[in-house]
Design a protein around this motif. Sequence first.
Motif, PDB file in Angstrom:
ATOM      1  N   PRO A  51       1.083  -1.501   0.216  1.00  0.00           N
ATOM      2  CA  PRO A  51      -0.096  -0.273  -0.294  1.00  0.00           C
ATOM      3  C   PRO A  51       0.886   1.600  -0.509  1.00  0.00           C
ATOM      4  O   PRO A  51       1.679   1.276   0.303  1.00  0.00           O
ATOM      5  N   SER A  74       5.401   8.841   9.644  1.00  0.00           N
ATOM      6  CA  SER A  74       5.337   7.743   8.381  1.00  0.00           C
ATOM      7  C   SER A  74       3.955   8.469   8.171  1.00  0.00           C
ATOM      8  O   SER A  74       3.109   8.516   9.118  1.00  0.00           O
ATOM      9  N   PHE A  76       0.860   6.207   5.799  1.00  0.00           N
ATOM     10  CA  PHE A  76      -0.183   5.242   4.886  1.00  0.00           C
ATOM     11  C   PHE A  76      -0.956   4.796   4.768  1.00  0.00           C
ATOM     12  O   PHE A  76      -1.873   5.122   5.803  1.00  0.00           O
ATOM     13  N   ASN A  79      -4.027   2.848   6.075  1.00  0.00           N
ATOM     14  CA  ASN A  79      -4.320   2.318   7.004  1.00  0.00           C
ATOM     15  C   ASN A  79      -5.739   2.737   8.434  1.00  0.00           C
ATOM     16  O   ASN A  79      -6.275   1.178   9.015  1.00  0.00           O
TER      17      ASN A  79
ATOM     18  N   GLY B  60      15.917   2.210   4.765  1.00  0.00           N
ATOM     19  CA  GLY B  60      15.663   1.078   3.274  1.00  0.00           C
ATOM     20  C   GLY B  60      14.758  -0.190   3.814  1.00  0.00           C
ATOM     21  O   GLY B  60      14.469  -0.481   4.572  1.00  0.00           O
ATOM     22  N   TYR B  61      15.189  -0.887   2.820  1.00  0.00           N
ATOM     23  CA  TYR B  61      14.243  -1.983   2.512  1.00  0.00           C
ATOM     24  C   TYR B  61      14.035  -3.225   1.603  1.00  0.00           C
ATOM     25  O   TYR B  61      14.276  -2.733   0.481  1.00  0.00           O
ATOM     26  N   TYR B  68      10.783  -2.871   7.328  1.00  0.00           N
ATOM     27  CA  TYR B  68      11.757  -1.661   6.782  1.00  0.00           C
ATOM     28  C   TYR B  68      12.378  -1.115   7.926  1.00  0.00           C
ATOM     29  O   TYR B  68      11.815  -1.115   9.001  1.00  0.00           O
ATOM     30  N   ILE B  70      15.974   1.848   9.821  1.00  0.00           N
ATOM     31  CA  ILE B  70      16.633   2.275   9.895  1.00  0.00           C
ATOM     32  C   ILE B  70      16.982   2.461  10.795  1.00  0.00           C
ATOM     33  O   ILE B  70      17.042   1.580  11.860  1.00  0.00           O
ATOM     34  N   LEU B  92      16.349   0.298  14.734  1.00  0.00           N
ATOM     35  CA  LEU B  92      14.249   0.601  14.026  1.00  0.00           C
ATOM     36  C   LEU B  92      13.378  -0.162  13.003  1.00  0.00           C
ATOM     37  O   LEU B  92      14.197   0.235  11.787  1.00  0.00           O
ATOM     38  N   PHE B  94      10.182  -0.980  11.062  1.00  0.00           N
ATOM     39  CA  PHE B  94       8.581  -0.722  11.466  1.00  0.00           C
ATOM     40  C   PHE B  94       8.433  -2.253  10.097  1.00  0.00           C
ATOM     41  O   PHE B  94       8.862  -2.129   9.155  1.00  0.00           O
ATOM     42  N   ASN B  95       7.310  -1.908   9.933  1.00  0.00           N
ATOM     43  CA  ASN B  95       5.683  -2.745   9.299  1.00  0.00           C
ATOM     44  C   ASN B  95       6.232  -1.650   8.123  1.00  0.00           C
ATOM     45  O   ASN B  95       5.424  -0.962   7.993  1.00  0.00           O
ATOM     46  N   GLN B  96       6.555  -2.794   7.837  1.00  0.00           N
ATOM     47  CA  GLN B  96       6.120  -1.892   5.581  1.00  0.00           C
ATOM     48  C   GLN B  96       4.710  -1.849   4.860  1.00  0.00           C
ATOM     49  O   GLN B  96       4.275  -1.003   4.354  1.00  0.00           O
ATOM     50  N   LYS B  97       3.910  -2.242   5.946  1.00  0.00           N
ATOM     51  CA  LYS B  97       2.596  -2.159   5.141  1.00  0.00           C
ATOM     52  C   LYS B  97       1.617  -0.944   5.566  1.00  0.00           C
ATOM     53  O   LYS B  97       0.991  -0.999   5.223  1.00  0.00           O
ATOM     54  N   THR B  98       2.308  -0.536   7.222  1.00  0.00           N
ATOM     55  CA  THR B  98       1.857   0.006   7.597  1.00  0.00           C
ATOM     56  C   THR B  98       2.422   1.971   8.610  1.00  0.00           C
ATOM     57  O   THR B  98       1.884   2.380   8.892  1.00  0.00           O
ATOM     58  N   GLY B  99       3.992   1.046   8.679  1.00  0.00           N
ATOM     59  CA  GLY B  99       5.278   2.089   9.230  1.00  0.00           C
ATOM     60  C   GLY B  99       4.847   1.923  10.498  1.00  0.00           C
ATOM     61  O   GLY B  99       5.447   2.581  11.548  1.00  0.00           O
ATOM     62  N   VAL B 100       3.691   0.836  11.396  1.00  0.00           N
ATOM     63  CA  VAL B 100       3.789   1.146  12.995  1.00  0.00           C
ATOM     64  C   VAL B 100       5.325  -0.160  13.000  1.00  0.00           C
ATOM     65  O   VAL B 100       5.468  -0.813  12.542  1.00  0.00           O
ATOM     66  N   LEU B 101       5.182   0.930  14.067  1.00  0.00           N
ATOM     67  CA  LEU B 101       6.953   0.087  14.642  1.00  0.00           C
ATOM     68  C   LEU B 101       7.311  -1.243  15.264  1.00  0.00           C
ATOM     69  O   LEU B 101       6.103  -1.150  16.417  1.00  0.00           O
TER      70      LEU B 101
END
Lengths: 316, 316
Positions: A51, A74, A76, A79, B60-61, B68, B70, B92, B94-101
């Motif tokens: 996404p 971020s 997204f 979400n 990056g990812y 992803y 950092i 750190l 983070f979930n690549q689909k939501t940005g959640v840590l």
Amino acid sequence: MVTDISFESIKHILSTVSNTELLESIELAFLHYSNQKAVVPPVGTISFDDPRGDVHIKYGYILNDDYYVIKIASGFYDNPKQGLPSSNGMMLAFNQKTGVLAGILYDQGYLTDVRTAVAGAISAKYLAPTKVHTIGIMGTGTQAKLQLEFLKGVVDCRKALIWGRSQEKLVAYQEAMTDSGFQIETTLEGDNIAENCQLIVTTTPATEPILKWSDHLTGTHITAIGADTVGKQELDLQIISKADLIVTDSTKQCTRHGEIHKAFNQHLVETNSLVELGQLIEQGKITRKENDLTICDLTGIATQDIQIAKLILEHK
Amino acid sequence: MVTDISFESIKHILSTVSNTELLESIELAFLHYSNQKAVVPPVGTISFDDPRGDVHIKYGYILNDDYYVIKIASGFYDNPKQGLPSSNGMMLAFNQKTGVLAGILYDQGYLTDVRTAVAGAISAKYLAPTKVHTIGIMGTGTQAKLQLEFLKGVVDCRKALIWGRSQEKLVAYQEAMTDSGFQIETTLEGDNIAENCQLIVTTTPATEPILKWSDHLTGTHITAIGADTVGKQELDLQIISKADLIVTDSTKQCTRHGEIHKAFNQHLVETNSLVELGQLIEQGKITRKENDLTICDLTGIATQDIQIAKLILEHK
């Protein structure tokens, strides 16, 4: 010793900080930035297609200060379908002399919202006309609410006219702001804002102008918050070319991707006519002529993040 | 739900991961990088003058992956005066689909050390001669130890000759490596390394060559780890120009600031003769001729950080 500071704690700590202290702290952010007393490297970006998501890494420090700060923010956009907020954010503060992590502020973007609203208040403090009968807010989101709240400390006016694209959102805004201390009216017509308001704050992600030139805008101050990337624009170009004074938080950023970037690219604005907010703060409140139209273009700068993070760490 | 993983936990988790899994994970890092299946934006840098310090933000990812990552790594060179390590680091995820840590790995740079050592093992796995009588290690620091430890899984040789600039450091190295399973001898003469070793790993921050060309180097593989910025150099230019094959972790990085950057600037090396480690992994082990001199230049790439962070999160 790392200090993790939760979202709830940040909200609580901030509620104990006086508006004056908050304002002074963010004024210093602009002062240091414009006086080249800050190191602010280019923003890092990570983008996702599916996404769709964007991550911005902003970082820097004020010379001879306690911390350097790295902010990770971020967005997204799918979400909300999963019941998650689209925006997220955290700040990491490190000791400037040793690199030791001093604290992680899990603010979920709240500190960015606040430091943006405080910048709007600073813009009004230095630039708003003495007599404001009605404050105009364009937009109905988080900034539209926070900007009005923080204006309370710098202008006497307690009457606000809110513009939005949908009646539903305007009603929700009004309900949310029942206890704000403002008498709030709403409108679906942008022209009503130009006609009735002497201090206008635009807070939308619009890509086409939502505020059109009108003679009523003489004597008005406009703070433009929404445009922060190429393509976004809230004010029509005539407003910008008619302005008697344009102030920026960062002339570099605003001419690249702020409200004035399009006008700048079309040579309707020259950098040497622009004044940075930090310069204005240094020289003190301007004397407005009665019919002056002034604009303040805010794109957000890393020193604001640094200052507000520091404030939280100092008051924790 | 954020997972904080302490330095001690990271060490423990890593001790439960088999060398094979670790190797495969880092091999994938190189494969994805060379196959353009990774997004690796430019490294962010913050520099301080007094006391001198550098912060690197790498991020990056890998496409269609879980996270992803950092990585924030700092070096503050006066820290030891205060009893603090000069290097520090955290990752750190983070979930690549939501940005959640998803997790914060307080590894203090340890995962970077390990993924660098594993890269050295991969270099040896694909490039070392079949018969290695003695492994040569140049340097006595953390990498000098870790590189040797991780070579255990890919070469049969258990004899090592260590070069260093001071007898004191060589003795300390030998003591620290008593239980390494290697028979360790030391030398202050770089030429002894060239003369006796068929697999050499250079791990120093040297700015002048520490290994000189000699005919003994025919039939040898050299992994060059130390040079990671402009100005650093461990091998003399003749070694590079005599090499039959030069492999890089990232041709872009190595020609800019790796071991070969000086030779590249002097046109002793052309990019079209360079092979990336990821390409080599894809095509499988090369067939060395008996007298081939091969070099592998490692500068470190973000996909290695991503892969090792993922491994920790998967095994936690």
